[in-house]
Design an enzyme around this catalytic site. Structure first.
Site, PDB file in Angstrom:
ATOM      1  CG  HIS A  50      -1.990  -1.064   1.139  1.00  0.00           C
ATOM      2  ND1 HIS A  50      -2.526  -1.686   2.249  1.00  0.00           N
ATOM      3  CD2 HIS A  50      -2.607  -1.613   0.062  1.00  0.00           C
ATOM      4  CE1 HIS A  50      -3.435  -2.557   1.860  1.00  0.00           C
ATOM      5  NE2 HIS A  50      -3.493  -2.549   0.539  1.00  0.00           N
ATOM      6  CG  HIS A 133      -6.469  -4.183   5.549  1.00  0.00           C
ATOM      7  ND1 HIS A 133      -5.646  -5.233   5.214  1.00  0.00           N
ATOM      8  CD2 HIS A 133      -5.698  -3.071   5.491  1.00  0.00           C
ATOM      9  CE1 HIS A 133      -4.426  -4.766   4.988  1.00  0.00           C
ATOM     10  NE2 HIS A 133      -4.433  -3.452   5.147  1.00  0.00           N
ATOM     11  CD  GLU A 135      -2.925  -9.123   7.532  1.00  0.00           C
ATOM     12  OE1 GLU A 135      -2.526  -7.934   7.577  1.00  0.00           O
ATOM     13  OE2 GLU A 135      -2.636  -9.969   8.391  1.00  0.00           O
ATOM     14  CB  THR A 173       0.302  -8.904  10.190  1.00  0.00           C
ATOM     15  OG1 THR A 173      -0.008  -8.193   8.982  1.00  0.00           O
ATOM     16  CG2 THR A 173       0.159 -10.390   9.985  1.00  0.00           C
TER      17      THR A 173
END
Ligand code: 2E7
Ligand code: F3S
Length: 342
Positions: A50, A133, A135, A173
């Site tokens: 990102h 998001h 992830e 994370t």
């Protein structure tokens, strides 16, 4: 005393560690190597990391960024971003006759494996993370029927589980360590037998960058975090700086975005950068500050980092040939269908 007011000394506190983590380094090099070995174009699903500058630089070298695998024409190479993908994305790529390179950070893969294992053991998995998001979408996709997203402490009251004695938490994370602990405490209030992950899900890089910015935030009047607005770990650094006592903190992609007004009454500026940020951008900020009298730079060192990851193994294969074979077999099947119909 001569009656004159002395100007307070201007200085910069520069966080260490900052910038690229091992997972970002690996992912960015994977795209560069793919372009070198296989030639342009190479498609990348989602921003590889990102960061606007990284994406723009790779685009100039021939990478084409797409939102969905379906946008990639058959017989091409697609790279999955460092944030990880759900298994359905691998399936889409296979259906689309694409050769793939998986640049998922190994520390994200570790969380995917934990999710798969706990789902197999039939746990309800409470995934702490930010809704939407990339992830979180990828990790949730490993076991959608077992995973419930918990988006911070305020979301805990909404959580519903099948069996309160068979619940485990995992996390994205790149979260704030402190806020995650608040969420876990609140979850434990509701589910006293809540199981914790076998090891930290918040990665070493996220933790170290937060420790460093905390140290400088206590001393700095202003903290400048270099990073893009969609970079979760970079946004967290701004929040941690403010939480640590910095009077003011801002996220900027480039030095040109710094507002001169932020420097009013400021004598100590903290500078750091997110895990997806190349050092050249931090240097730009340091140059900008030096031009305004902030030439004295003191490094605030919170940790040593030496971790590296090996490149995705797919880079050792002839992916252009593989992609061509996949497309060839698809073309033959289409031609076969055509003649049978005709
Ligand atoms: C992958 C993962 O690209 P980023 O800015 O991503 P975040 O997740 O912080 O928005 O930073 C590097 C990175 C961090 N985490 C890449 Cl899963
Ligand atoms: Fe991986 Fe952490 Fe970086 S999850 S990509 S090492 S910020």
């Amino acid at each position: 005393m001569d009656g004159m007011t002395a100007t307070p000394a201007r200085k910069v506190l520069l966080a260490a560690p900052r910038g690229y983590c091992a997972g970002v380094d690996r992912a960015v090099i994977a795209v560069e190597k793919a372009l070198e070995q296989y030639g342009a174009p190479v498609y990348v699903r989602h921003e590889i990391v990102h960061n606007k500058y990284v994406v723009k630089t790779l685009e100039k070298k021939g990478a084409i960024f797409v939102d969905e695998t379906e946008e990639v024409p058959e017989g091409n190479i697609v790279i999955f971003s460092a944030h990880g993908v759900a298994p359905v994305v691998h399936e889409e790529a296979a259906r689309g006759k694409l050769a793939t390179i998986d640049a998922t950070c190994p520390l994200v893969t570790k969380v995917h494996k934990e999710a798969i294992r706990f789902a197999k053991e039939d746990y309800d998995i409470l995934l702490i993370g930010h809704e939407g998001h990339e992830e979180v979408i990828g990790t949730s996709g490993e076991a959608p029927d077992h995973i419930t997203l918990v988006d911070g402490p305020d979301d805990v009251a909404n959580v519903e589980v099948r069996d309160p004695d068979k619940v485990v938490w995992l996390s994205q994370t790149t979260l704030s360590v402190d806020e995650t602990m608040e969420t876990v405490d609140a979850l434990k209030g509701r589910f006293p037998n809540l199981l914790s992950p076998p090891s930290d899900d918040i990665c070493y890089a996220t933790q170290n960058r937060q420790i460093a910015v905390k140290q400088m935030g206590a001393e700095a009047d202003l903290v400048i975090v270099v990073g893009s607005k969609n970079s979760s770990n970079s946004v967290r650094l701004v929040e941690v700086a403010l939480g640590a006592g910095a009077r003011d903190a801002h996220l900027v992609d480039y030095a040109e975005e710094i507002d001169e007004a932020w420097l009013e009454g400021v004598s100590t500026v903290g500078v750091t950068s997110g895990a997806s940020v190349p050092e050249i951008l931090v240097q730009g900020v340091l140059d900008w500050l030096a031009q305004r009298g902030f030439e004295d730079v003191e490094v605030v060192k919170a940790a040593e980092e030496s971790i590296t990851f090996s490149l995705p193994k797919e880079l050792r294969r002839d992916l252009r040939a593989e992609a061509a074979t996949l497309k060839g077999s698809a073309d033959k099947a289409t031609a076969g269908n055509g003649s049978a119909e005709g």
